[in-house]
Design a protein around this motif. Structure first.
Motif, PDB file in Angstrom:
ATOM      1  N   VAL A 196      -4.253   6.875  -3.124  1.00 25.57           N
ATOM      2  CA  VAL A 196      -3.551   5.612  -2.209  1.00 25.57           C
ATOM      3  C   VAL A 196      -3.897   4.479  -3.214  1.00 25.57           C
ATOM      4  O   VAL A 196      -4.543   4.298  -4.015  1.00 25.57           O
ATOM      5  CB  VAL A 196      -4.475   5.374  -1.011  1.00 25.57           C
ATOM      6  N   LEU A 225       0.790  -1.058  -0.057  1.00 25.77           N
ATOM      7  CA  LEU A 225      -0.113   0.063  -0.050  1.00 25.77           C
ATOM      8  C   LEU A 225       0.954   1.157  -0.002  1.00 25.77           C
ATOM      9  O   LEU A 225       1.813   1.482   0.670  1.00 25.77           O
ATOM     10  CB  LEU A 225      -0.989   0.029   1.129  1.00 25.77           C
ATOM     11  N   HIS A 257       5.594   7.697  -4.539  1.00 25.39           N
ATOM     12  CA  HIS A 257       5.029   6.535  -3.812  1.00 25.39           C
ATOM     13  C   HIS A 257       5.549   6.239  -2.429  1.00 25.39           C
ATOM     14  O   HIS A 257       6.764   5.841  -2.591  1.00 25.39           O
ATOM     15  CB  HIS A 257       4.716   5.450  -4.531  1.00 25.39           C
ATOM     16  N   PHE A 304       0.924   5.776  -0.462  1.00 25.06           N
ATOM     17  CA  PHE A 304       0.243   7.188  -0.721  1.00 25.06           C
ATOM     18  C   PHE A 304       1.160   7.819  -1.927  1.00 25.06           C
ATOM     19  O   PHE A 304       2.341   7.823  -1.851  1.00 25.06           O
ATOM     20  CB  PHE A 304       0.541   8.028   0.395  1.00 25.06           C
TER      21      PHE A 304
END
Length: 290
Positions: free
Chosen positions: A273, A178, A235, A180
């Protein structure tokens, strides 16, 4: 002596019309068994070789092996409850799921990664709860072609930064990363050239931003990182989570915070995200894991 081979020993299929057996002469069922061991892009390339390869490359069992086990759930998410009742070949289903599939009003979307068939997902800034987002003294919604959602949330200045999101979803089995996707400075174009306005950038070198994720089955990950490199989309890796049962919805929560109120911070674009299968490369910052 004995070196020659008679035409009768080769069989009529080989010597017919004076040509030898080629790959195009393989039975379609044999070709399909071979294709099952290849990646989808390789299957599509080999489909151009011959009629047998083209037919085998459309076989349902070849493409069903490439689809996630819960592809029916994903198809319903992509098409809606009524449209997913249409009769589609497994190849058509795979191709449909590889497209961008928006849901929840277009603020989220998912797609199959073409090579390995893993699920990727993206959440726009509008899918998150962001402190002060409706106050124009702090935030602006900026249109841009640099976001897949065509808008980003731009922070001018704030004391308390908190952005949170969550989703309930049946992810296919596997390990996921995951991230951002963030940008320092406000990007725009002038005379056909991309420029970055650093006017509001401040406060990110004083204290790190903290990233967190948690899942309904008890998984947790935390990291922290100073934001830098103005003018580039980065990222920032939050952490990883594992899905063991694709039939069970997982509640996934994630956040980024910088709540040290001893100083203000600003000049930050929050785009989205991103969730993707483990092993896919991304331009990212190595955070400190907690």
């Amino acid at each position: 002596m004995g070196a020659g081979v008679s035409s009768s020993s080769l069989g009529p299929e080989v010597v017919a019309r004076g040509r030898r057996t080629a790959m195009g002469d393989l039975p379609e069922s044999c070709v399909a068994e071979i294709l099952m061991h290849l990646d989808p892009p390789e299957i599509c390339r080999l489909a151009r070789l011959s009629r047998a390869f083209r037919g085998a490359a459309s076989a349902d069992f070849v493409w069903e092996a490439k689809l996630p086990r819960n592809y029916a759930y994903l198809l319903e998410k992509a098409l809606g409850e009524e449209d997913c009742k249409r009769i589609l070949t497994k190849k058509d289903i795979y191709a449909r799921l590889c497209r961008r599939n928006p849901f929840d009003g277009g603020i989220r979307e998912f797609w199959l990664e073409k090579k390995r068939g893993g699920i990727c997902m993206s959440f726009s800034s509008k899918a998150m709860s962001i402190t002060g987002i409706d106050d124009r003294r702090y935030w602006k919604c900026i249109p841009t072609e640099e976001s897949r959602f065509r808008t980003v949330a731009y922070l001018q200045q704030i004391w308390w930064l908190e952005a949170r999101g969550e989703i309930d979803f049946c992810f296919p089995e596997g390990t996921y990363n995951l991230f951002f996707r963030l940008h320092l400075g406000r990007a725009s174009r002038r005379l056909g050239r991309r420029i970055c306005n650093p006017e509001h950038i401040h406060g990110w070198d004083i204290k790190p931003v903290r990233f967190q994720l948690s899942t309904s089955d008890g998984q947790n990950a935390q990291s922290k990182c100073y934001l830098d490199e103005p003018g580039e989309w980065i990222h920032y890796h939050v952490g990883d989570f594992v899905v063991k049962d694709s039939d069970l919805p997982m509640n996934l929560k994630f956040s980024m915070t910088q709540i040290d109120c001893t100083h203000t911070k600003g000049g930050l674009c929050i785009d989205s995200v991103l969730i993707q299968p483990n092993g896919m490369s991304q331009q990212k910052i190595s955070p400190i894991y907690l």
